[in-house]
Design a protein around this motif. Structure first.
Motif, mmCIF file in Angstrom:
data_model
loop_
_atom_site.group_PDB
_atom_site.id
_atom_site.type_symbol
_atom_site.label_atom_id
_atom_site.label_comp_id
_atom_site.label_asym_id
_atom_site.label_seq_id
_atom_site.Cartn_x
_atom_site.Cartn_y
_atom_site.Cartn_z
ATOM 1 N N LEU A 135 4.156 5.793 -5.406
ATOM 2 C CA LEU A 135 4.067 5.737 -6.885
ATOM 3 C C LEU A 135 3.051 6.960 -7.308
ATOM 4 O O LEU A 135 3.354 7.690 -8.296
ATOM 5 C CB LEU A 135 3.733 4.249 -7.421
ATOM 6 C CG LEU A 135 3.406 4.119 -8.759
ATOM 7 C CD1 LEU A 135 5.009 4.493 -9.592
ATOM 8 C CD2 LEU A 135 2.996 3.004 -9.289
ATOM 9 N N ILE A 136 1.950 6.846 -6.598
ATOM 10 C CA ILE A 136 1.181 7.778 -7.226
ATOM 11 C C ILE A 136 1.545 9.156 -6.683
ATOM 12 O O ILE A 136 1.282 10.106 -7.667
ATOM 13 C CB ILE A 136 -0.336 7.555 -6.175
ATOM 14 C CG1 ILE A 136 -0.994 6.248 -6.822
ATOM 15 C CG2 ILE A 136 -1.299 8.728 -6.309
ATOM 16 C CD1 ILE A 136 -2.245 5.887 -5.832
ATOM 17 N N ALA A 137 2.110 9.400 -5.586
ATOM 18 C CA ALA A 137 2.741 10.735 -5.337
ATOM 19 C C ALA A 137 3.690 11.158 -6.188
ATOM 20 O O ALA A 137 3.920 12.255 -6.844
ATOM 21 C CB ALA A 137 3.289 10.767 -3.828
ATOM 22 N N GLY A 138 4.632 10.379 -6.766
ATOM 23 C CA GLY A 138 5.655 10.322 -7.615
ATOM 24 C C GLY A 138 5.198 10.854 -8.958
ATOM 25 O O GLY A 138 5.580 11.792 -9.796
ATOM 26 N N SER A 139 4.077 9.938 -9.511
ATOM 27 C CA SER A 139 3.269 10.487 -10.717
ATOM 28 C C SER A 139 2.604 11.746 -10.519
ATOM 29 O O SER A 139 2.596 12.525 -11.796
ATOM 30 C CB SER A 139 2.262 9.325 -10.921
ATOM 31 O OG SER A 139 2.758 7.952 -11.203
ATOM 32 N N ILE A 196 0.938 -1.189 -0.067
ATOM 33 C CA ILE A 196 -0.086 0.052 -0.112
ATOM 34 C C ILE A 196 0.745 1.119 -0.164
ATOM 35 O O ILE A 196 0.614 2.189 -0.736
ATOM 36 C CB ILE A 196 -0.951 -0.032 1.008
ATOM 37 C CG1 ILE A 196 -2.021 -1.121 1.032
ATOM 38 C CG2 ILE A 196 -1.463 1.424 1.517
ATOM 39 C CD1 ILE A 196 -3.020 -1.257 2.222
ATOM 40 N N GLN A 197 1.949 1.086 0.854
ATOM 41 C CA GLN A 197 2.802 2.573 0.991
ATOM 42 C C GLN A 197 3.532 2.912 -0.451
ATOM 43 O O GLN A 197 3.659 3.596 -0.808
ATOM 44 C CB GLN A 197 3.757 2.499 2.094
ATOM 45 C CG GLN A 197 4.854 3.580 2.067
ATOM 46 C CD GLN A 197 3.763 4.574 2.442
ATOM 47 O OE1 GLN A 197 3.060 4.811 3.366
ATOM 48 N NE2 GLN A 197 4.254 5.896 1.987
ATOM 49 N N GLU A 198 3.929 1.379 -1.023
ATOM 50 C CA GLU A 198 4.682 1.532 -2.330
ATOM 51 C C GLU A 198 3.709 2.132 -3.467
ATOM 52 O O GLU A 198 4.108 2.963 -4.168
ATOM 53 C CB GLU A 198 5.008 0.267 -2.718
ATOM 54 C CG GLU A 198 6.358 -0.368 -1.846
ATOM 55 C CD GLU A 198 6.618 -1.726 -2.241
ATOM 56 O OE1 GLU A 198 5.864 -2.301 -3.066
ATOM 57 O OE2 GLU A 198 7.604 -2.186 -1.694
ATOM 58 N N GLU A 199 2.256 1.829 -3.470
ATOM 59 C CA GLU A 199 1.417 2.402 -4.222
ATOM 60 C C GLU A 199 1.142 3.776 -4.238
ATOM 61 O O GLU A 199 1.009 4.666 -5.096
ATOM 62 C CB GLU A 199 0.212 1.569 -4.288
ATOM 63 C CG GLU A 199 0.151 0.022 -4.898
ATOM 64 C CD GLU A 199 0.360 0.236 -6.297
ATOM 65 O OE1 GLU A 199 -0.115 1.071 -7.093
ATOM 66 O OE2 GLU A 199 1.333 -0.628 -6.453
ATOM 67 N N LYS A 200 1.072 4.120 -2.853
ATOM 68 C CA LYS A 200 1.004 5.722 -2.470
ATOM 69 C C LYS A 200 2.180 6.282 -2.999
ATOM 70 O O LYS A 200 2.055 7.428 -3.521
ATOM 71 C CB LYS A 200 0.752 5.890 -0.763
ATOM 72 C CG LYS A 200 -0.511 5.484 -0.478
ATOM 73 C CD LYS A 200 -0.763 5.806 0.980
ATOM 74 C CE LYS A 200 -1.898 5.432 1.751
ATOM 75 N NZ LYS A 200 -2.002 5.227 2.935
#
Length: 112
Positions: free
Chosen positions: A52-56, A46-50
């Motif tokens: 990734l979203i923040a980076g995007s 979940i943290q990795e996805e967050k």
């Protein structure tokens, strides 16, 4: 009476023997440990996805800023275009070309 005592002793022995209960407890603790490991792994994903979203989002904001700057530059360039008729520009180009050809002819004449 002896039979009654023997039955009570057997029940007592069964109550005292906790090996079966200890085994069940151990299995439950192992199950809990496995579930907690899965929860930790899921939280990590979940943290990795967050991230990734923040980076995007940051990349999108940077690209948006670049695009706005490019559009502003394009707008400034379009304001620098000199208005007028193409015929005027063509006449200037013909005149410049004539001067160039005269200069080449003068250089050829000088060198001969």
């Amino acid at each position: 009476m002896c039979q009654s005592i023997n039955k009570k002793k057997a029940v007592l022995d069964a109550k005292i023997d906790t090996s079966a209960s200890a085994l069940r407890l151990h299995l439950l603790e192992k199950e809990l440990e496995d579930l907690e490991a899965k929860v930790r792994a899921t939280k990590q994903r979940i943290q990795e996805e967050k991230d990734l979203i923040a980076g995007s989002r940051q990349e999108a904001e940077a690209l948006t800023s670049e695009l706005k700057a490019d559009l502003a530059e394009l707008s400034n360039l379009s304001k620098q275009v000199v208005p007028g008729a193409d015929e005027d520009d063509e006449a200037v180009l013909v005149e410049v070309d004539r001067i160039r050809l005269d200069a080449i002819a003068a250089i050829d004449a000088f060198l001969q």
